[in-house]
Design a protein around this motif. Sequence first.
Motif, PDB file in Angstrom:
ATOM      1  N   ARG A 198     -80.344  -4.186   6.603  1.00  0.00           N
ATOM      2  CA  ARG A 198     -80.693  -3.591   5.322  1.00  0.00           C
ATOM      3  C   ARG A 198     -81.333  -4.631   4.406  1.00  0.00           C
ATOM      4  O   ARG A 198     -82.313  -4.351   3.703  1.00  0.00           O
ATOM      5  N   PHE A 199     -80.766  -5.827   4.433  1.00  0.00           N
ATOM      6  CA  PHE A 199     -81.336  -6.895   3.620  1.00  0.00           C
ATOM      7  C   PHE A 199     -82.756  -7.224   4.071  1.00  0.00           C
ATOM      8  O   PHE A 199     -83.647  -7.431   3.262  1.00  0.00           O
ATOM      9  N   GLN A 200     -82.971  -7.264   5.355  1.00  0.00           N
ATOM     10  CA  GLN A 200     -84.309  -7.555   5.864  1.00  0.00           C
ATOM     11  C   GLN A 200     -85.288  -6.455   5.469  1.00  0.00           C
ATOM     12  O   GLN A 200     -86.439  -6.722   5.137  1.00  0.00           O
ATOM     13  N   TRP A 201     -84.821  -5.216   5.475  1.00  0.00           N
ATOM     14  CA  TRP A 201     -85.680  -4.095   5.081  1.00  0.00           C
ATOM     15  C   TRP A 201     -86.065  -4.202   3.617  1.00  0.00           C
ATOM     16  O   TRP A 201     -87.211  -3.985   3.237  1.00  0.00           O
ATOM     17  N   ILE A 202     -85.081  -4.548   2.785  1.00  0.00           N
ATOM     18  CA  ILE A 202     -85.353  -4.676   1.352  1.00  0.00           C
ATOM     19  C   ILE A 202     -86.281  -5.851   1.088  1.00  0.00           C
ATOM     20  O   ILE A 202     -87.180  -5.784   0.237  1.00  0.00           O
ATOM     21  N   GLU A 203     -86.105  -6.954   1.798  1.00  0.00           N
ATOM     22  CA  GLU A 203     -86.979  -8.116   1.623  1.00  0.00           C
ATOM     23  C   GLU A 203     -88.428  -7.775   1.944  1.00  0.00           C
ATOM     24  O   GLU A 203     -89.352  -8.244   1.281  1.00  0.00           O
ATOM     25  N   LYS A 204     -88.640  -6.927   2.951  1.00  0.00           N
ATOM     26  CA  LYS A 204     -90.004  -6.518   3.278  1.00  0.00           C
ATOM     27  C   LYS A 204     -90.609  -5.684   2.150  1.00  0.00           C
ATOM     28  O   LYS A 204     -91.792  -5.813   1.832  1.00  0.00           O
ATOM     29  N   LYS A 205     -89.791  -4.848   1.537  1.00  0.00           N
ATOM     30  CA  LYS A 205     -90.298  -4.039   0.433  1.00  0.00           C
ATOM     31  C   LYS A 205     -90.590  -4.875  -0.803  1.00  0.00           C
ATOM     32  O   LYS A 205     -91.409  -4.506  -1.642  1.00  0.00           O
ATOM     33  N   LEU A 206     -89.903  -6.012  -0.947  1.00  0.00           N
ATOM     34  CA  LEU A 206     -90.097  -6.879  -2.101  1.00  0.00           C
ATOM     35  C   LEU A 206     -91.013  -8.064  -1.793  1.00  0.00           C
ATOM     36  O   LEU A 206     -91.040  -9.036  -2.533  1.00  0.00           O
ATOM     37  N   ALA A 207     -91.748  -7.977  -0.679  1.00  0.00           N
ATOM     38  CA  ALA A 207     -92.590  -9.109  -0.280  1.00  0.00           C
ATOM     39  C   ALA A 207     -93.675  -9.399  -1.296  1.00  0.00           C
ATOM     40  O   ALA A 207     -94.130 -10.537  -1.429  1.00  0.00           O
ATOM     41  N   ALA A 208     -94.100  -8.370  -2.046  1.00  0.00           N
ATOM     42  CA  ALA A 208     -95.163  -8.588  -3.029  1.00  0.00           C
ATOM     43  C   ALA A 208     -94.702  -9.419  -4.208  1.00  0.00           C
ATOM     44  O   ALA A 208     -95.517  -9.975  -4.941  1.00  0.00           O
ATOM     45  N   VAL A 209     -93.389  -9.518  -4.417  1.00  0.00           N
ATOM     46  CA  VAL A 209     -92.864 -10.272  -5.546  1.00  0.00           C
ATOM     47  C   VAL A 209     -92.701 -11.736  -5.194  1.00  0.00           C
ATOM     48  O   VAL A 209     -93.160 -12.635  -5.884  1.00  0.00           O
ATOM     49  N   GLY A 210     -92.036 -12.015  -4.090  1.00  0.00           N
ATOM     50  CA  GLY A 210     -91.785 -13.388  -3.679  1.00  0.00           C
ATOM     51  C   GLY A 210     -90.550 -13.952  -4.344  1.00  0.00           C
ATOM     52  O   GLY A 210     -89.996 -13.385  -5.295  1.00  0.00           O
ATOM     53  N   GLY A 211     -90.099 -15.091  -3.833  1.00  0.00           N
ATOM     54  CA  GLY A 211     -88.912 -15.729  -4.390  1.00  0.00           C
ATOM     55  C   GLY A 211     -87.653 -14.923  -4.196  1.00  0.00           C
ATOM     56  O   GLY A 211     -86.765 -14.933  -5.055  1.00  0.00           O
ATOM     57  N   VAL A 212     -87.545 -14.194  -3.076  1.00  0.00           N
ATOM     58  CA  VAL A 212     -86.380 -13.355  -2.825  1.00  0.00           C
ATOM     59  C   VAL A 212     -85.240 -14.226  -2.310  1.00  0.00           C
ATOM     60  O   VAL A 212     -85.414 -15.020  -1.384  1.00  0.00           O
ATOM     61  N   LYS A 213     -84.055 -14.070  -2.923  1.00  0.00           N
ATOM     62  CA  LYS A 213     -82.882 -14.862  -2.548  1.00  0.00           C
ATOM     63  C   LYS A 213     -81.675 -13.951  -2.385  1.00  0.00           C
ATOM     64  O   LYS A 213     -81.591 -12.891  -3.017  1.00  0.00           O
ATOM     65  N   HIS A 214     -80.743 -14.400  -1.535  1.00  0.00           N
ATOM     66  CA  HIS A 214     -79.473 -13.710  -1.372  1.00  0.00           C
ATOM     67  C   HIS A 214     -78.438 -14.360  -2.291  1.00  0.00           C
ATOM     68  O   HIS A 214     -78.356 -15.588  -2.372  1.00  0.00           O
ATOM     69  N   ILE A 215     -77.641 -13.554  -2.973  1.00  0.00           N
ATOM     70  CA  ILE A 215     -76.626 -14.045  -3.908  1.00  0.00           C
ATOM     71  C   ILE A 215     -75.274 -13.522  -3.459  1.00  0.00           C
ATOM     72  O   ILE A 215     -75.119 -12.323  -3.189  1.00  0.00           O
ATOM     73  N   SER A 216     -74.293 -14.415  -3.404  1.00  0.00           N
ATOM     74  CA  SER A 216     -72.965 -14.018  -2.948  1.00  0.00           C
ATOM     75  C   SER A 216     -71.869 -14.274  -3.969  1.00  0.00           C
ATOM     76  O   SER A 216     -70.752 -13.787  -3.787  1.00  0.00           O
ATOM     77  N   ASP A 217     -72.135 -15.054  -5.032  1.00  0.00           N
ATOM     78  CA  ASP A 217     -71.094 -15.337  -6.025  1.00  0.00           C
ATOM     79  C   ASP A 217     -71.643 -15.088  -7.426  1.00  0.00           C
ATOM     80  O   ASP A 217     -72.845 -14.997  -7.651  1.00  0.00           O
ATOM     81  N   TRP A 218     -70.725 -14.988  -8.380  1.00  0.00           N
ATOM     82  CA  TRP A 218     -71.088 -14.622  -9.744  1.00  0.00           C
ATOM     83  C   TRP A 218     -71.851 -15.723 -10.466  1.00  0.00           C
ATOM     84  O   TRP A 218     -72.746 -15.440 -11.274  1.00  0.00           O
ATOM     85  N   ARG A 219     -71.519 -16.981 -10.234  1.00  0.00           N
ATOM     86  CA  ARG A 219     -72.210 -18.057 -10.933  1.00  0.00           C
ATOM     87  C   ARG A 219     -73.688 -18.071 -10.596  1.00  0.00           C
ATOM     88  O   ARG A 219     -74.550 -18.200 -11.469  1.00  0.00           O
ATOM     89  N   LYS A 220     -74.012 -17.895  -9.318  1.00  0.00           N
ATOM     90  CA  LYS A 220     -75.414 -17.868  -8.903  1.00  0.00           C
ATOM     91  C   LYS A 220     -76.113 -16.634  -9.460  1.00  0.00           C
ATOM     92  O   LYS A 220     -77.285 -16.690  -9.857  1.00  0.00           O
ATOM     93  N   LEU A 221     -75.399 -15.512  -9.531  1.00  0.00           N
ATOM     94  CA  LEU A 221     -76.008 -14.286 -10.038  1.00  0.00           C
ATOM     95  C   LEU A 221     -76.422 -14.442 -11.501  1.00  0.00           C
ATOM     96  O   LEU A 221     -77.548 -14.093 -11.875  1.00  0.00           O
ATOM     97  N   PHE A 222     -75.516 -14.962 -12.334  1.00  0.00           N
ATOM     98  CA  PHE A 222     -75.850 -15.104 -13.743  1.00  0.00           C
ATOM     99  C   PHE A 222     -76.922 -16.167 -13.968  1.00  0.00           C
ATOM    100  O   PHE A 222     -77.746 -16.048 -14.886  1.00  0.00           O
ATOM    101  N   PHE A 223     -76.933 -17.196 -13.138  1.00  0.00           N
ATOM    102  CA  PHE A 223     -77.987 -18.213 -13.268  1.00  0.00           C
ATOM    103  C   PHE A 223     -79.356 -17.610 -12.965  1.00  0.00           C
ATOM    104  O   PHE A 223     -80.322 -17.839 -13.705  1.00  0.00           O
ATOM    105  N   GLU A 224     -79.454 -16.838 -11.890  1.00  0.00           N
ATOM    106  CA  GLU A 224     -80.725 -16.201 -11.554  1.00  0.00           C
ATOM    107  C   GLU A 224     -81.121 -15.180 -12.615  1.00  0.00           C
ATOM    108  O   GLU A 224     -82.293 -15.064 -12.976  1.00  0.00           O
TER     109      GLU A 224
END
Length: 539
Positions: A107-133
């Motif tokens: 599912r993540f790979q599918w979503i990354e393909k749909k967001l390829a036009a944006v770039g800078g796609v990252k996976h986030i697993s914790d709250w600190r990284k989420l709020f920083f992004e």
Amino acid sequence: MLFQWGMSRQKKRMDVKQEGPDHSGEASDVPQEPLSAELAVNIDIIRQKTGESNDVVIRRFALGQEWQIKAAIIFVDGLVDEKNVYEFVLTPLLQASFPLALEEKERFQWIEKKLAAVGGVKHISDWRKLFFELFSGATVMLIDGVPFAISASTKGGEYRSIEEPQTQIAVRGPREGFTESLRTNTAMIRRRIRNPNLWLETMQIGAVTQTDVAIMYIKGIANDEIVKEVRARLRRIDIDGVLESGYIEQLIEDQTFTTFPTTYHTERPDIVAANLLEGRVAVFVEGTPFVLVAPALFIQFFQAVEDYYARFDISTALRFLRVLIFFISLVAPAIYIAATTFHQEMIPTQLVIAIAAQREAVPFPGFVEALVMEVTFEILREAGVRLPRAVGQAVSIVGALVIGQAAVEAGFVSSAMVIVVSITAIASFATPSFAIAISARLIRFGLMFLAAMFGFYGIMMGILVMTIHLCSLRSFGVPYMSPLAPFIPTNMGDTLFRLPTWMFRERPRLINQKNIVRQSGDQKPEPPAPSRQEKGGGS
């Protein structure tokens, strides 16, 4: 568990509000706990943590056209480019057909393909990284049933356009200056130095502000020890916020108790590029157009950018003039005080008679007279800077003229003192660097006091102490007075005078120690050889 954590944090915040304001910076207290798999829980925690802020936009939707997988995108209004968010993030996900049979990783790979036009796609697993992004301008996507998030780079918002620098105006040279955007500033350097060895390292400084700070240097030219020292000093900084490069400058400089700047700052990209080519390191800070350059040398503050765009003889004459200007702004009032108080025999007879006639009606000694005029002029200068530009110029000019003339007519000061203070003020304005000019303004008062106590002997004693202090300073391990002290003959071609460009064959030795050669061979311009007809005297 995460929902309980969010509710407990909300309760704690309410308790703190009842007790009083909290200045501890709660943004730095975000734990590195994993995200919940429930979309509703994650959205509730985001709302609680941001205090229901209106600029934090949460857009719920369903993935694909089946309307079965719940999802949401979160972004901060003003930090993102909303056109990119809706056109390249939300619209592709709404219009696509989401395959339900895919596993979580697929599912993540599918979503990354749909967001390829944006770039800078990252996976986030914790709250600190989420709020920083989130507060860095990214759009965060949450999916129901998935304990992860996806961030896409959509940074945007309003920034000041590139304009001509206001503090370092050049007669000849580029007309563009740095802005408050770090990426715009680094891109201007990339346009000038198109080399893969131009390295950039970015870090976040400030427990609350999380300000982006970047160091830039040319690998193979910059001294590795200096780069390592700059990096280490930046990483040692532990502060709640960084709002301007002046915060960084005061925390990484070698010597605090000195009026002389040991770090150079500029808002001109061509100056930074030239210093990088000499082996220095540049420090960029998000939110300010002033870039720090280290290490800095004393002679560097008397060099203007157009020195290298004009002929060497013109540049040398102007550089000598700047050194003379600095000396005048430093000692002119002190020399007047010493000459009129202790050493009248050194003044020509007609001039000393004229000065004595002017000071006959002045009730104050020379030191008090000079001190009053200098303080008054500093007040006018500060008022001219702080007031709006149109009003400030009128106040500083009219105020100086009116107060000076009124003070002479009232008998508080002599006409000669007004002339000395005016020349000193103009000389301080003509100094290329504001940082070194304000140092002279402060030291000037100390020399005035020594001149009032000991005459010319006090002035010489003060200059001697100042010289010893300058020789003791270092900037990131490099002697501040080099190449004058220690004396390096090969680097003297760009100090008090400037040699022709074709003679700049070596970089500064104490700054760069492994890649010294700047240009090879003899590139001295020569006229073309005479033709055969010119040698024969005709056809």
